[in-house]
Structure formats: structure tokens, C-alpha cells
Design an enzyme around this catalytic site. Structure first.
Site, PDB file in Angstrom:
ATOM      1  N   TYR A  78     -15.117   0.699   2.929  1.00  0.00           N
ATOM      2  CA  TYR A  78     -14.584  -0.272   3.885  1.00  0.00           C
ATOM      3  C   TYR A  78     -14.640   0.298   5.302  1.00  0.00           C
ATOM      4  O   TYR A  78     -15.078  -0.382   6.248  1.00  0.00           O
ATOM      5  CB  TYR A  78     -13.142  -0.610   3.511  1.00  0.00           C
ATOM      6  CG  TYR A  78     -12.430  -1.531   4.475  1.00  0.00           C
ATOM      7  CD1 TYR A  78     -12.584  -2.905   4.386  1.00  0.00           C
ATOM      8  CD2 TYR A  78     -11.577  -1.026   5.459  1.00  0.00           C
ATOM      9  CE1 TYR A  78     -11.929  -3.761   5.256  1.00  0.00           C
ATOM     10  CE2 TYR A  78     -10.911  -1.857   6.334  1.00  0.00           C
ATOM     11  CZ  TYR A  78     -11.089  -3.229   6.228  1.00  0.00           C
ATOM     12  OH  TYR A  78     -10.433  -4.061   7.100  1.00  0.00           O
ATOM     13  N   SER A 117     -11.661  -3.582  12.307  1.00  0.00           N
ATOM     14  CA  SER A 117     -10.408  -2.965  11.858  1.00  0.00           C
ATOM     15  C   SER A 117     -10.222  -1.671  12.641  1.00  0.00           C
ATOM     16  O   SER A 117     -11.192  -1.104  13.159  1.00  0.00           O
ATOM     17  CB  SER A 117     -10.494  -2.657  10.357  1.00  0.00           C
ATOM     18  OG  SER A 117      -9.465  -1.804   9.945  1.00  0.00           O
TER      19      SER A 117
END
Length: 291
Positions: free
Chosen positions: A155, A142
Site C-alpha cells: 500500500y 496517503s
């Protein structure tokens, strides 16, 4: 250029979000897909889509966050197809919290699903890749791996770990015939965790279609690309890269940019939405966090 035709691809997180688009992209390349996900019902739905296009699909229900059980998954795969040629570590989960509000179980779940499962699956499959002198590992990270996201710190940590581990492993594998790639998407429209939040994207951040992420995965394998960032368009991608470079020297400046474009407000709203989801579940309705 590497061909995916007749290759056996192990894809985690295959039943929803970006995973479905990756599976369909692999069908177009005539690969055989072993799709892994927690939900048998959702795997069956993807199976129907894949087979309607003439694709080859094997669905295996499995919770990859159960790290100690992953050797059994690999044994099951070996019994069904023998060895795999490509591993795509796509499964991921986000839990939005102020850091002090995470429980130990929350932290373990995110790290196990996003990082440790990818490491352990790769560790288990890599000896076969090395023996056959070929193989490819693709990790779906990401842009949060490049710059941490407030109220999504675990995350961000998991994806940053995935990025650095991939970078380290790629250097170890030089000359072995085994390749590794990492894909770093930004906000993705239509499917997955971002849409599940029900919150519009931050202004100026750029949004990509999930098919663009799937195409990046195929491109990374075919052309052995070490890293691909996926954002709205070339201009947005270039600006994002420039911002990350600036952030290496002036991290607080990028903090200000993130506040300006709405990243902080977005994640605060996501925290509130997930709290509401948990309350509904506690009071007995058929509802759960959408991860």
C-alpha cells in the site's frame, strides 16, 4: 477560482468510505457525479443519498482493478455523458501482511487498484482534456506516500508511486489548461479502511474526519492546489510535515518515532485481524476482508 457547477466528475471508489463524502461534497457544488464502484447495491445507496439532496448522479458498477477493461468503462461513460471535466482517482485497498507473506496476487491487486488504475484512467481521459484545453485530475494518496508503513508495504509503495507520478505529470501539463492535485490524508475517522480494522488510532498520530478529506478535494479543484495534506488540525499537520522533513535526513529517527506512537503495533494487530477474516471466509461463513 474554478467552479464545479455543471461539471461532470468521474469518481472511483464512490460507494463507501471517503468516496461517499466526496460525492456529497460535489453535490453541494452542483456537479454531476459519475460514481464507479464494484458494488451495485452500495452505488444504489449513494445514489439515494445524492438524489435526496437534489444532486445529479450516474452509478456505474465496475471493478477498476481490471486494468485491461478500463477502455470499456471510458467508452461507456462517453456514450452516457460525452466527456468528463474532472477525474478523481479515489479507489484504494489495503492488505496487511509481513512482506514475505504477500502473494503475487495480493501485490497485483493492491498495485492495480491503487496505482495502475489511476494511471490508466488518466491516460485514457487525458487526450480529451488536452483537446478541450481544460480538465482536472485529483489523486487520493496517503501520508503513507511520505513515510512507509510497516506491514503495509505494498500500500505504501502504491501511494508513493501515486504521489511521484502526480508530481511528474503536473510538470508535463504546465500550460495545457489541465491541472493535477494530490490529497494525502492521515488516519481518517468514522469511515473506510482504518475503521474497518477495528483498531484504535496510534496515540499522537492525529485523526481527521472524512468530511475534511472531501473538503480538501473540493478546495484543490477550486484553487488548483498541487498537494494538500489532511490531518487532525493545523498543529498536528505542521508537526507531521516537520517530521517528514527530518526523515529525509534521518530516516531511522522517524522509524523510532513511528514505533513510539504505535504505528508498528497497530499494523501488527491489523495483520492478525485480516488473518482471522480470511479464516472465517475459508470455513464457509458469509464474511470477507473489508477493503
Amino acid at each position: 477560482m474554478t467552479t464545479l457547477a455543471e461539471k461532470i466528475v468521474l469518481l472511483t471508489g464512490a460507494s463507501r468510505g471517503i468516496g461517499v463524502f466526496i460525492a456529497l461534497a460535489l453535490v453541494r457544488e452542483n456537479a454531476t457525479i459519475i460514481g464507479v464502484s464494484r458494488s451495485p447495491e452500495e452505488l444504489d445507496q449513494v445514489s439515494t443519498q445524492v438524489k435526496s439532496l437534489g444532486g445529479k448522479w450516474i452509478g456505474l458498477p465496475f471493478d477498476i482493478s481490471q486494468i485491461k477493461k478500463l477502455p470499456f468503462l471510458v467508452q461507456q461513460i462517453e456514450q452516457v455523458v460525452g466527456s468528463v471535466d474532472i477525474l478523481i482517482n479515489n479507489a484504494g485497498i489495503e492488505l496487511y501482511r509481513a512482506f514475505q507473506d504477500y502473494s503475487t496476487a495480493d501485490i497485483q491487486l493492491v498495485l492495480s487498484t491503487n496505482l495502475l488504475a489511476a494511471m490508466e484512467l488518466s491516460r485514457l481521459i487525458l487526450p480529451t482534456f488536452l483537446r478541450q484545453g481544460s480538465g482536472h485530475i485529483v489523486n487520493i494518496a496517503s501520508l503513507a506516500a511520505k513515510k512507509g508503513l510497516p506491514y503495509n508495504s505494498i500500500y505504501s509503495a502504491s501511494k508513493a508511486g501515486l504521489l511521484m507520478w502526480s508530481d511528474s505529470l503536473r510538470q508535463e501539463l504546465v500550460g495545457t489548461g489541465v491541472e493535477i492535485s494530490i490529497i494525502c490524508p492521515g488516519y481518517v475517522s468514522q469511515q473506510g479502511m482504518f475503521v474497518d480494522s477495528g483498531v484504535p488510532a496510534p496515540r499522537l498520530s492525529g485523526i481527521s474526519a472524512p468530511v475534511n478529506v472531501a473538503n480538501a478535494v473540493v478546495r484543490a479543484i477550486k484553487h488548483n492546489q498541487a498537494e494538500i495534506m489532511v490531518n487532525q488540525d493545523l498543529l498536528t499537520e505542521c508537526l507531521t510535515r516537520f517530521l517528514f522533513v527530518i526523515g529525509q535526513f534521518f530516516p531511522k529517527f522517524v522509524d523510532v518515532v513511528y514505533r513510539y506512537i504505535g504505528v508498528v503495533d497497530l499494523n501488527k494487530t491489523r495483520v492478525k485481524n485480516q488473518k482471522k477474516s480470511r479464516l472465517v471466509r475459508v470455513y464457509g461463513f458469509n464474511f470477507s476482508d473489508k477493503q
